[in-house]
Motif scaffolding. Structure first.
Motif, PDB file in Angstrom:
ATOM      1  N   ASP A  74       0.659  -1.096   0.048  1.00  0.00           N
ATOM      2  CA  ASP A  74      -0.008   0.102   0.025  1.00  0.00           C
ATOM      3  C   ASP A  74       0.995   1.355  -0.127  1.00  0.00           C
ATOM      4  OD1 ASP A  74       0.211   1.104   2.955  1.00  0.00           O
ATOM      5  OD2 ASP A  74       0.113  -1.237   3.072  1.00  0.00           O
ATOM      6  N   LEU A  75       0.187   2.453  -0.128  1.00  0.00           N
ATOM      7  CA  LEU A  75       0.875   3.560  -0.304  1.00  0.00           C
ATOM      8  C   LEU A  75       1.594   4.044   0.830  1.00  0.00           C
ATOM      9  CD1 LEU A  75       1.494   6.222  -2.014  1.00  0.00           C
ATOM     10  CD2 LEU A  75      -0.554   7.175  -0.808  1.00  0.00           C
ATOM     11  N   GLU A  76       1.193   3.969   1.987  1.00  0.00           N
ATOM     12  CA  GLU A  76       2.018   4.187   3.346  1.00  0.00           C
ATOM     13  C   GLU A  76       3.154   3.314   3.622  1.00  0.00           C
ATOM     14  OE1 GLU A  76       1.035   4.452   8.020  1.00  0.00           O
ATOM     15  OE2 GLU A  76      -0.703   3.770   6.737  1.00  0.00           O
ATOM     16  N   MET A  77       3.057   2.157   3.337  1.00  0.00           N
ATOM     17  CA  MET A  77       4.287   1.035   3.330  1.00  0.00           C
ATOM     18  C   MET A  77       5.274   1.431   2.604  1.00  0.00           C
ATOM     19  SD  MET A  77       5.887  -1.307   4.924  1.00  0.00           S
ATOM     20  CE  MET A  77       4.998  -2.127   5.973  1.00  0.00           C
ATOM     21  N   MET A  78       4.967   1.990   1.080  1.00  0.00           N
ATOM     22  CA  MET A  78       5.952   2.111   0.254  1.00  0.00           C
ATOM     23  C   MET A  78       6.588   3.496   0.452  1.00  0.00           C
ATOM     24  SD  MET A  78       7.420   1.414  -2.618  1.00  0.00           S
ATOM     25  CE  MET A  78       6.439   0.019  -3.507  1.00  0.00           C
ATOM     26  N   ALA A  79       5.878   4.410   1.300  1.00  0.00           N
ATOM     27  CA  ALA A  79       6.687   5.686   1.554  1.00  0.00           C
ATOM     28  C   ALA A  79       7.448   5.349   2.965  1.00  0.00           C
ATOM     29  CB  ALA A  79       5.406   6.653   2.222  1.00  0.00           C
ATOM     30  N   ASN A  80       7.250   4.521   3.818  1.00  0.00           N
ATOM     31  CA  ASN A  80       7.977   4.261   4.799  1.00  0.00           C
ATOM     32  C   ASN A  80       9.239   3.534   4.199  1.00  0.00           C
ATOM     33  OD1 ASN A  80       6.675   5.092   6.841  1.00  0.00           O
ATOM     34  ND2 ASN A  80       5.121   3.473   6.946  1.00  0.00           N
ATOM     35  N   LEU A  81       9.046   2.459   3.384  1.00  0.00           N
ATOM     36  CA  LEU A  81      10.145   1.761   2.749  1.00  0.00           C
ATOM     37  C   LEU A  81      11.267   2.690   2.090  1.00  0.00           C
ATOM     38  CD1 LEU A  81      11.236  -1.154   2.110  1.00  0.00           C
ATOM     39  CD2 LEU A  81       9.837  -1.153  -0.126  1.00  0.00           C
ATOM     40  N   LEU A 113      -5.061  -8.106  -7.808  1.00  0.00           N
ATOM     41  CA  LEU A 113      -5.505  -7.184  -6.886  1.00  0.00           C
ATOM     42  C   LEU A 113      -4.779  -6.293  -6.150  1.00  0.00           C
ATOM     43  CD1 LEU A 113      -8.338  -9.191  -5.352  1.00  0.00           C
ATOM     44  CD2 LEU A 113      -8.971  -7.206  -6.742  1.00  0.00           C
ATOM     45  N   ALA A 114      -4.971  -4.924  -6.015  1.00  0.00           N
ATOM     46  CA  ALA A 114      -4.246  -4.038  -5.241  1.00  0.00           C
ATOM     47  C   ALA A 114      -3.948  -4.421  -3.636  1.00  0.00           C
ATOM     48  CB  ALA A 114      -4.294  -2.616  -5.598  1.00  0.00           C
ATOM     49  N   SER A 115      -3.428  -3.535  -2.929  1.00  0.00           N
ATOM     50  CA  SER A 115      -3.445  -4.021  -1.580  1.00  0.00           C
ATOM     51  C   SER A 115      -4.843  -3.625  -0.874  1.00  0.00           C
ATOM     52  CB  SER A 115      -2.538  -3.054  -0.901  1.00  0.00           C
ATOM     53  OG  SER A 115      -2.432  -2.672   0.306  1.00  0.00           O
ATOM     54  N   VAL A 116      -5.215  -4.151   0.311  1.00  0.00           N
ATOM     55  CA  VAL A 116      -6.483  -4.057   0.986  1.00  0.00           C
ATOM     56  C   VAL A 116      -6.460  -2.632   1.471  1.00  0.00           C
ATOM     57  CG1 VAL A 116      -7.802  -4.707   2.844  1.00  0.00           C
ATOM     58  CG2 VAL A 116      -6.711  -6.493   1.420  1.00  0.00           C
ATOM     59  N   GLU A 117      -5.149  -2.087   1.908  1.00  0.00           N
ATOM     60  CA  GLU A 117      -5.049  -0.731   2.360  1.00  0.00           C
ATOM     61  C   GLU A 117      -5.138   0.249   1.219  1.00  0.00           C
ATOM     62  OE1 GLU A 117      -5.274  -0.436   5.516  1.00  0.00           O
ATOM     63  OE2 GLU A 117      -5.269  -2.491   5.792  1.00  0.00           O
ATOM     64  N   ALA A 118      -4.945   1.458   1.570  1.00  0.00           N
ATOM     65  CA  ALA A 118      -5.243   2.662   0.363  1.00  0.00           C
ATOM     66  C   ALA A 118      -3.973   2.648  -0.489  1.00  0.00           C
ATOM     67  CB  ALA A 118      -5.494   3.911   0.946  1.00  0.00           C
ATOM     68  N   THR A 178     -14.611  -7.566 -10.116  1.00  0.00           N
ATOM     69  CA  THR A 178     -13.958  -6.863 -11.155  1.00  0.00           C
ATOM     70  C   THR A 178     -13.017  -7.968 -11.793  1.00  0.00           C
ATOM     71  OG1 THR A 178     -11.970  -6.123  -9.795  1.00  0.00           O
ATOM     72  CG2 THR A 178     -13.732  -4.653  -9.823  1.00  0.00           C
ATOM     73  N   LYS A 179     -12.430  -7.551 -12.860  1.00  0.00           N
ATOM     74  CA  LYS A 179     -11.576  -8.298 -13.625  1.00  0.00           C
ATOM     75  C   LYS A 179     -10.184  -8.734 -12.767  1.00  0.00           C
ATOM     76  CE  LYS A 179      -7.819  -6.175 -15.820  1.00  0.00           C
ATOM     77  NZ  LYS A 179      -6.590  -6.190 -16.142  1.00  0.00           N
ATOM     78  N   GLU A 180      -9.946  -7.782 -12.011  1.00  0.00           N
ATOM     79  CA  GLU A 180      -8.437  -8.057 -11.200  1.00  0.00           C
ATOM     80  C   GLU A 180      -8.912  -9.159 -10.372  1.00  0.00           C
ATOM     81  OE1 GLU A 180      -8.212  -4.151 -13.074  1.00  0.00           O
ATOM     82  OE2 GLU A 180      -9.665  -4.968 -11.901  1.00  0.00           O
ATOM     83  N   LEU A 181     -10.103  -8.904  -9.460  1.00  0.00           N
ATOM     84  CA  LEU A 181     -10.615 -10.258  -8.584  1.00  0.00           C
ATOM     85  C   LEU A 181     -10.627 -11.410  -9.480  1.00  0.00           C
ATOM     86  CD1 LEU A 181     -12.851  -9.879  -5.585  1.00  0.00           C
ATOM     87  CD2 LEU A 181     -13.280 -11.619  -7.237  1.00  0.00           C
TER      88      LEU A 181
END
Length: 683
Positions: free
Chosen positions: A309-316, A335-340, A630-633
């Protein structure tokens, strides 16, 4: 502004009555309503439309969006906001966002937001960027990620002078599939990654992401050790399950590398989670490693990057030294992360078309001897594209694979082709339509699978029968009990039911209960609730004290345990057996009383299945269209299957509708990255 909206929002009290009603119906989280109340107290003069926007922006975070796109919300309020959820009814239709926002223009909404203290100033809690309303923290995450990636795109790393020869050693044979000589994108990915500090390698199942990164690490490490000290390398994944899978996959591949043993010894074969890598602090959003305490690394590889997710990528990115290479691996179509946030999806939006410049193409072709060729490729100059490689050829799902053909059709949103693939029949595909007596067929599929000859996929009864049939003698050695428990875990892992939703008759909660009851009726389980032998559970929250990660799966088994005093007879105690997620192949045994955050997992959501793989995977779709369909799911569910895939339909047409829709995560990351990159280039 519409009359209905004016009436509802004329007074703040009326706005909060509305938000409270939405919260009670499950259309908003209580957190969203409480945030709106808090912001209204911060700025008593804030217009109701801005407060409403803040509540909806918070709601969007819960749906995985980084911001509230005001224009998209006005265009289709109920769908954009995923409101009402499954189970909404006509009784409350007059209070739906589509009714309340009818007639409101984007200019009206933007004008209502202008001048508020909630938006003005460096510390203001909200940020309005164009038509997108952010909670400030997530706007800052987005800017930090964009800034860090832009700076890495500008930096370069030196490739070894003999790169072509080294690549020829690591890739000694041309790529030939089904008798056709193909472009080796794995080799191209290594050539691209060795010269930059940010590389993104994407590809579907079986395209060789792990193989690519093992050879890349060998290339980097061998070159470094030729001239100096070995590089400090680390491998990570978002979840314990994904880390364990990569650990299992990578160990055998490192042993086969055509490099010196001294080089192989300097390539890590264990994978950690991102939380462990950064040093998670209990009850805190912060980590031990950050901008003030950088990770001691030269190269970091992160697998299953679609789950970040975005927050984890920022921290990383904050914690990564400037000189270090960051290599992200993942399937952009999952599918993308469950988080934002959908960081991988945002960055890989044009990965299929390549977008390589003439200089990039010429350099890669000269270094690898491969043609940078594919019908989908188009030229381009955008900086990000020069650091992304898409692996295009699946070794697992070849031209004869029904799973492969189905996954490709779904990924291309070709519902007609997907249905034709299912209808044509294939050894690895199965369809079950639930109508009338077919409910019994569902239970047969889930419990008994598609056959009992050992060559066809089996259901949940298989691992329960193994528990009884192969249980060791009471006085057997510990190693014998370990082997038995490991075999039970392996047998359970052969089949998994995936659901699109948690609630409703075709959701995780109802189906877990139904399957347990059916197994009890068959005599396979002693009970269908509480703790019982054979109960499969999934960890739902990281527990560092027990060494368990979110997504780890264990099974409750009765195991012998001596009493406290010498000579006492063995007794049987129920313990939950988990495979260790360190790649050692060993097990850990934990008393059920110590497990606080677990749930039964005969059925799991598709989201929870990411990073996993099962011999036979069944995906059940609900009988009503839902925003998550969705198609991703569907694609993610299909590609969890290794050998067999079953589609279970509770109503005709839902599959086709899901395939024709796609996830649209609201984010400004790509636009921010482009803007920052252009600013850096002007300096």
């Amino acid at each position: 502004m519409s009359t209905s909206l004016s009436l509802v929002l004329r007074e703040r009290a009326e706005l909060f009555t509305l938000l409270e009603a939405w919260s009670e119906r499950g259309w908003l989280r209580e957190l969203d309503r409480a945030l709106a109340q808090f912001l209204a107290e911060l700025d008593p003069a804030a217009p109701p439309l801005l407060i409403l926007g803040a509540a909806l922006a918070s709601h969007q975070l819960g749906q995985g969006h980084v911001c509230l796109d005001l224009a998209a919300t006005l265009a289709n309020p109920d769908f954009t906001l995923s409101l009402p959820p499954e189970g909404g009814d006509a009784e409350h239709a007059t209070s739906l966002p589509s009714q309340l926002l009818a007639g409101l223009s984007l200019d009206d909404w933007l004008a209502a937001c202008a001048g508020s203290a909630l938006l003005d100033g460096e510390g203001a809690p909200l940020v309005l960027a164009g038509p997108c309303l952010y909670l400030r923290r997530y706007w800052e995450y987005e800017r930090r990620v964009a800034q860090a990636i832009a700076e890495r795109l500008r930096a370069t790393s030196h490739a070894p002078a003999d790169l072509s020869a080294r690549l020829a050693t690591l890739f000694p044979e041309p790529l030939v599939l089904d008798g056709e000589r193909l472009t080796d994108w794995q080799k191209l990915a290594c050539a691209l990654a060795v010269q930059g500090r940010f590389t993104l390698i994407t590809g579907g199942p079986g395209t060789g992401k792990t193989t690519t990164v093992v050879r890349l690490l060998a290339l980097l490490q061998e070159a470094a050790m030729t001239t100096g000290a070995p590089l400090r390398l680390s491998l990570a994944a978002p979840t314990g399950k994904a880390a364990a899978r990569l650990t299992e996959s990578i160990s055998g591949q490192v042993a086969k590398l055509p490099v010196a043993e001294t080089v192989r010894q300097q390539i890590p074969t264990s994978v950690t989670t991102l939380h462990r890598l950064l040093g998670s602090r209990p009850d805190s959003r912060h980590f031990r490693h950050d901008a003030g305490n950088l990770l001691p690394l030269d190269v970091l590889v992160v697998d299953e990057a679609s789950m970040i997710d975005l927050e984890m990528m920022a921290n990383l990115l904050d914690a990564l030294p400037d000189h270090a290479r960051l290599i992200l691996l993942g399937d952009k179509d999952q599918l993308a992360s469950v988080e934002a946030g959908a960081v991988l999806g945002d960055l890989c939006r044009e990965a299929e078309t390549g977008g390589y410049s003439a200089a990039t193409r010429a350099r890669l072709e000269a270094q690898t001897g491969e043609r940078v060729a594919d019908p989908a490729l188009v030229p381009g100059e955008q900086a990000l594209a020069q650091h992304i490689v898409m692996l295009r050829h699946s070794r697992r799902f070849g031209s004869g694979s029904g799973i492969g053909r189905l996954a490709r059709a779904v990924n291309q949103q070709d519902a007609q082709s997907a249905r034709s693939t299912l209808a044509a029949g294939s050894d690895d595909l199965h369809v079950l339509r639930l109508t009338g007596e077919q409910d019994r067929a569902l239970e047969r599929l889930l419990l008994d699978g598609l056959g009992r000859d050992g060559r066809r996929p089996q259901g949940y009864a298989h691992y329960l029968e193994l528990i009884r049939a192969e249980r060791p003698a009471q006085d057997a050695d510990v190693q014998v009990w370990d082997e038995w428990a490991g075999n039970v875990l392996e047998a359970f892992d052969q089949f998994q039911l995936l659901c699109a939703v948690r609630k409703g008759p075709w959701g995780v909660e109802a189906l877990n209960e139904r399957i347990a009851q059916a197994l009890q009726r068959q005599g396979q389980l002693e009970q269908d609730h509480g703790w019982y032998e054979g109960r499969p559970v999934m960890v739902t929250r990281n527990d560092y004290g027990l060494g368990l990660m979110n997504g780890d799966i264990g099974i409750a088994l009765r195991l012998p345990e001596p009493l406290e005093f010498p000579g006492a007879p063995l007794r049987q105690v129920l313990r939950v057996v988990f495979p260790r997620n360190d790649g050692s192949g060993t097990l850990r045994y934990i008393l059920p009383s110590r497990l606080g955050a677990v749930e039964t997992v005969f059925a799991m959501t598709v989201h929870k299945s990411q990073g996993s793989e099962f011999a036979h995977c069944a995906l059940i779709l609900p009988d009503t269209l839902n925003p998550v369909l969705t198609k991703e799911l569907v694609y993610t569910g299909i590609t969890r299957a290794r050998d067999w895939f079953s589609l279970i339909e509770s109503r005709a047409g839902i599959f086709e509708q899901a395939v024709q829709r796609r996830v649209e995560r609201r984010s400004g990351l790509r636009e921010s990255l482009l803007g920052i990159r252009q600013f850096i280039e002007r300096q």
